[in-house]
Motif scaffolding. Structure first.
Motif, PDB file in Angstrom:
ATOM      1  N   ALA B 389      16.920 -16.150 -35.811  1.00  0.00           N
ATOM      2  CA  ALA B 389      15.930 -15.392 -36.455  1.00  0.00           C
ATOM      3  C   ALA B 389      15.215 -16.294 -37.200  1.00  0.00           C
ATOM      4  O   ALA B 389      14.100 -16.399 -37.534  1.00  0.00           O
ATOM      5  N   PHE B 390      16.101 -17.163 -38.002  1.00  0.00           N
ATOM      6  CA  PHE B 390      15.399 -18.346 -38.701  1.00  0.00           C
ATOM      7  C   PHE B 390      14.494 -19.472 -37.690  1.00  0.00           C
ATOM      8  O   PHE B 390      13.528 -19.519 -38.205  1.00  0.00           O
ATOM      9  N   SER B 391      15.183 -19.740 -36.641  1.00  0.00           N
ATOM     10  CA  SER B 391      14.119 -20.436 -35.717  1.00  0.00           C
ATOM     11  C   SER B 391      12.777 -19.881 -35.402  1.00  0.00           C
ATOM     12  O   SER B 391      11.808 -20.438 -35.329  1.00  0.00           O
ATOM     13  N   ARG B 392      13.073 -18.626 -35.107  1.00  0.00           N
ATOM     14  CA  ARG B 392      11.798 -17.886 -34.643  1.00  0.00           C
ATOM     15  C   ARG B 392      10.710 -17.894 -35.919  1.00  0.00           C
ATOM     16  O   ARG B 392       9.649 -18.148 -35.622  1.00  0.00           O
ATOM     17  N   LEU B 393      11.329 -17.577 -37.007  1.00  0.00           N
ATOM     18  CA  LEU B 393      10.581 -17.644 -38.323  1.00  0.00           C
ATOM     19  C   LEU B 393       9.808 -18.860 -38.589  1.00  0.00           C
ATOM     20  O   LEU B 393       8.564 -18.932 -38.885  1.00  0.00           O
ATOM     21  N   TRP B 394      10.724 -19.805 -38.556  1.00  0.00           N
ATOM     22  CA  TRP B 394      10.399 -20.966 -39.012  1.00  0.00           C
ATOM     23  C   TRP B 394       9.212 -21.585 -38.021  1.00  0.00           C
ATOM     24  O   TRP B 394       8.311 -22.448 -38.390  1.00  0.00           O
ATOM     25  N   GLN B 395       9.706 -21.350 -36.643  1.00  0.00           N
ATOM     26  CA  GLN B 395       8.554 -21.994 -35.872  1.00  0.00           C
ATOM     27  C   GLN B 395       7.102 -21.362 -35.852  1.00  0.00           C
ATOM     28  O   GLN B 395       6.131 -21.855 -35.383  1.00  0.00           O
ATOM     29  N   THR B 396       6.907 -20.407 -36.147  1.00  0.00           N
ATOM     30  CA  THR B 396       5.731 -19.415 -36.008  1.00  0.00           C
ATOM     31  C   THR B 396       5.180 -19.731 -37.269  1.00  0.00           C
ATOM     32  O   THR B 396       4.022 -19.807 -37.274  1.00  0.00           O
ATOM     33  N   ALA B 397       5.756 -19.696 -38.528  1.00  0.00           N
ATOM     34  CA  ALA B 397       4.995 -19.758 -39.663  1.00  0.00           C
ATOM     35  C   ALA B 397       5.831 -20.583 -40.746  1.00  0.00           C
ATOM     36  O   ALA B 397       7.020 -20.299 -41.403  1.00  0.00           O
ATOM     37  N   VAL B 398       5.401 -21.895 -40.854  1.00  0.00           N
ATOM     38  CA  VAL B 398       6.030 -22.675 -41.794  1.00  0.00           C
ATOM     39  C   VAL B 398       5.179 -22.790 -43.085  1.00  0.00           C
ATOM     40  O   VAL B 398       4.041 -23.155 -43.012  1.00  0.00           O
ATOM     41  N   PRO B 399       5.888 -22.100 -43.961  1.00  0.00           N
ATOM     42  CA  PRO B 399       5.143 -22.102 -45.359  1.00  0.00           C
ATOM     43  C   PRO B 399       5.423 -23.401 -46.133  1.00  0.00           C
ATOM     44  O   PRO B 399       6.401 -24.144 -46.043  1.00  0.00           O
ATOM     45  N   GLY B 400       4.292 -23.793 -46.529  1.00  0.00           N
ATOM     46  CA  GLY B 400       4.108 -25.050 -47.320  1.00  0.00           C
ATOM     47  C   GLY B 400       3.574 -25.035 -48.657  1.00  0.00           C
ATOM     48  O   GLY B 400       3.012 -23.796 -48.985  1.00  0.00           O
ATOM     49  N   PRO B 401       3.848 -25.923 -49.518  1.00  0.00           N
ATOM     50  CA  PRO B 401       3.296 -25.873 -50.837  1.00  0.00           C
ATOM     51  C   PRO B 401       1.771 -25.948 -50.791  1.00  0.00           C
ATOM     52  O   PRO B 401       1.248 -26.731 -50.021  1.00  0.00           O
ATOM     53  N   ARG B 402       1.201 -25.241 -51.725  1.00  0.00           N
ATOM     54  CA  ARG B 402      -0.324 -25.443 -52.055  1.00  0.00           C
ATOM     55  C   ARG B 402      -0.631 -26.547 -52.911  1.00  0.00           C
ATOM     56  O   ARG B 402       0.300 -27.135 -53.637  1.00  0.00           O
ATOM     57  N   GLY B 403      -1.811 -26.672 -52.814  1.00  0.00           N
ATOM     58  CA  GLY B 403      -2.320 -27.533 -54.071  1.00  0.00           C
ATOM     59  C   GLY B 403      -2.377 -29.100 -53.907  1.00  0.00           C
ATOM     60  O   GLY B 403      -2.212 -29.921 -54.704  1.00  0.00           O
ATOM     61  N   ARG B 404      -1.941 -29.548 -52.581  1.00  0.00           N
ATOM     62  CA  ARG B 404      -1.807 -31.118 -52.344  1.00  0.00           C
ATOM     63  C   ARG B 404      -3.115 -31.582 -51.929  1.00  0.00           C
ATOM     64  O   ARG B 404      -3.918 -30.785 -51.329  1.00  0.00           O
TER      65      ARG B 404
END
Lengths: 404, 404
Positions: B389-404
């Protein structure tokens, strides 16, 4: 009777042996076969390359079954002609298997089993085309034979599967590519009590399944020497030349056979639709492992509908072999793939049951029992994985018979 | 020091209690707190609704953490101001947890743990903004506290998880909707030796984990009464009013904080990229169960990188809480979901290890050991399911920090 219409088929069946095989395939002349009481054909076995090892169930391994049949124009001939041609070929393969027995027992049995299952299946599907008084008893005997011969290879495959699984479950850091983080030093390999339990569990399974296999082998030998088998072989020998057809077989193949194949397919489709496919297509649903510690009956009840579909799938494959001799390779491949998945399902389920049975051996060590528990759950997860794969395949591509 | 710039934050933090709570939230005046040696604030606990049970790790259950913070315009203020505001809130929550202890120990501990982890994490991520001579020892003490307090609920959750799994694995045909084929009669329910083994395994696990839980509880009580804890509580009380900042904290938040959050995220992304995500995203890969019967070390080595990602994920979540006070709910939800999956991974892995440990109990019956083996493999499959489940989630939507 329709068999007179295809006299040229019998000599030509040696085209199924590789080209380097010398001479025409040997089979007894119909008249001799009908009166023999010995089952071994007196002729030497066909000298072509050794026949493919047919485990039969998966339908993936046989050259014999994978290659297209000699072309029968889909539109031509009566149903009796088409059916007779198919049964001739299978009966000849059966006799070839018989003659091979002295040479390579495993291959010979596989050929016998595969032929017996096909003849029996086709007589079932196209029942209205044949004399029921003749077909019904023959089918029962064919079922008896393929079941009897099938046990030994099943025990052998089960043992291989379980020992492989135990090896996989006992893998140590040395064996696998250790994924380390932060540069952790590679640890020293250690067996420990768990590994010892795995080794003992393996030895226990090996003892039990080898014993079962030996017994099955004896039973096979006994069956092959029985008068029951001789009578069956005689009936098959008759089939090489003559198929007792029903009046309906005189109709054109295109009119009569597709509806019968369609009925077989409908039974398959209905049974598959009744499976919890939607749930099974969701990975890691943990359904199959659910009843690991409950009564055996629970798992059996859960597995039975899948086994049923496996059998119906086989029947549909055989029906396709007869009516679509040229083979729609893509469709047939899907049927074959689906069958292979359900065969995996059956093997895993039966292996899990064998492990549970081994765990009931009195006076085993706790470490052995623990390893058997792990192995049992592992095999139940294989069951689940097979259901998952089948559900995905079946939901995306439902193969159906053509020509309706 | 920046805390003087935000004097109005302290009284306003009661806005986190439900509106039906009476009066402003109680916390000791900074001066008193700095000199107290008793850790319990003398004021009565905030009478608002009982605080949410924060198991902390998953970040899914706390109202406190899920609700957006009081608006701090992303572009406004110095880094010190933003950081101080966050730390003030967490420190106040910590003290609220302390005052709650007499009332509801579990909730209070969850609040203490969650606050301690957040303060420690944020001091780590935004290290360059604070006085290292102050932050480093405080972080170590916060880590000690959250680890000490975390053990008891972990044992409790593990026991619940394992007993639930045993129930699921022992399900009988009566319990489940029996799928019958061909009208098979419903079989009589039967426990059998396997069910007995499951019951015994459950009792064994209950004994062992309850004992561990009791010990952890004693250790928590001892820790809470220790001078070490009192010193920590004093330091947190100081934090409510004053955060020892480094000169770098005088820069605008938008200039200084995003790169630091970005570093934390980069560590996370790198660690996640090093995971065998591609393989884990393939269902039923049987990776996690692979080493069930090998040395414990094998499983540990296999799990460690995932645990590492779990910790880095938590740090990135905390970093996001500080720098994106308004919360990008979609992105933050993804981080939270990913964290919950890796928390499930950790729970399953630790539960499997607890089962393996229980299986080493001397003189257990084979049936008990067998049930433990099944349970162990089941939990390792839960590990695999969480990775999937983690792999599926992570590969489809990698959340990143904003404001860079």
């Amino acid at each position: 009777m329709a068999h007179q219409q295809l006299p040229d088929r019998l000599p030509s069946q040696h085209s199924q042996t590789p080209p380097d095989g010398g001479g025409p395939a040997a089979h007894p002349p119909p008249a001799a076969a009908a009166t023999r009481t010995r089952t071994r054909p007196p002729q030497p076995p066909a000298p072509g390359g050794s026949p493919p090892a047919d485990n039969g169930d998966t339908g993936t391994s046989t050259i014999m079954n994978a290659e297209p049949y000699d072309a029968t124009p889909p539109g031509g001939g009566t149903a009796g002609e088409v059916l007779t041609r198919y049964l001739h070929e299978r009966a000849a393969a059966f006799l070839r298997g018989l003659s091979l027995r002295g040479e390579n027992e495993a291959d010979a049995d596989a050929l016998l089993r595969g032929s017996a299952r096909r003849i029996g299946g086709v007589l079932h599907i196209y029942g209205p085309l044949t004399d029921p008084g003749w077909a019904e008893p023959l089918r029962a005997e064919l079922g008896w034979l393929s079941t009897t011969l099938g046990r030994e290879p099943q025990y052998a495959a089960r043992l291989t599967r379980l020992l492989d699984a135990l090896r996989r479950l006992s893998i140590t850091v040395d064996d696998q590519e250790a994924v380390t983080v932060g540069g952790a030093p590679p640890p020293a390999p250690s067996g420990g009590p768990l590994a010892l339990g795995a080794a003992r569990a393996g030895a226990l399974l090996e003892r039990q399944l080898t014993l079962a296999r030996t017994r099955a082998h004896s039973a096979s030998l006994q069956a092959m020497g029985s008068s029951r088998f001789h009578a069956l072989a005689d009936a098959i020998a008759v089939l090489v030349s003559e198929v007792p057809l029903a009046p309906a077989a005189a109709a054109p193949a295109t009119a009569v056979m597709p509806p019968l194949a369609g009925q077989a397919y409908k039974r398959l489709a209905d049974a598959a639709a009744a499976l919890p496919l939607h749930r099974a297509a969701h990975p890691y649903n943990a359904d199959a492992v659910q009843a690991s510690l409950g009564a055996d009956l629970t798992a059996d009840l859960q597995d039975a509908p899948w086994h049923q579909v496996r059998i119906l799938l086989r029947l549909s494959r055989y029906a396709a072999e007869v009516t679509r001799p040229e083979g729609d390779t893509a469709d047939r491949q899907r049927l074959t793939d689906a069958a292979a998945l359900l065969e995996r399902h059956r093997e895993a389920a039966e292996s899990a049951a064998a492990v549970a049975a081994a765990a009931r051996t009195p006076r085993i060590a706790p470490a052995t029992a623990y390893a058997l528990g792990v192995l049992h759950a592992d095999q139940r997860h294989e069951v689940e994985a097979a259901r998952f794969a089948f559900s995905r395949l079946w939901q995306t591509a439902v193969p159906g018979p053509r020509g309706r």
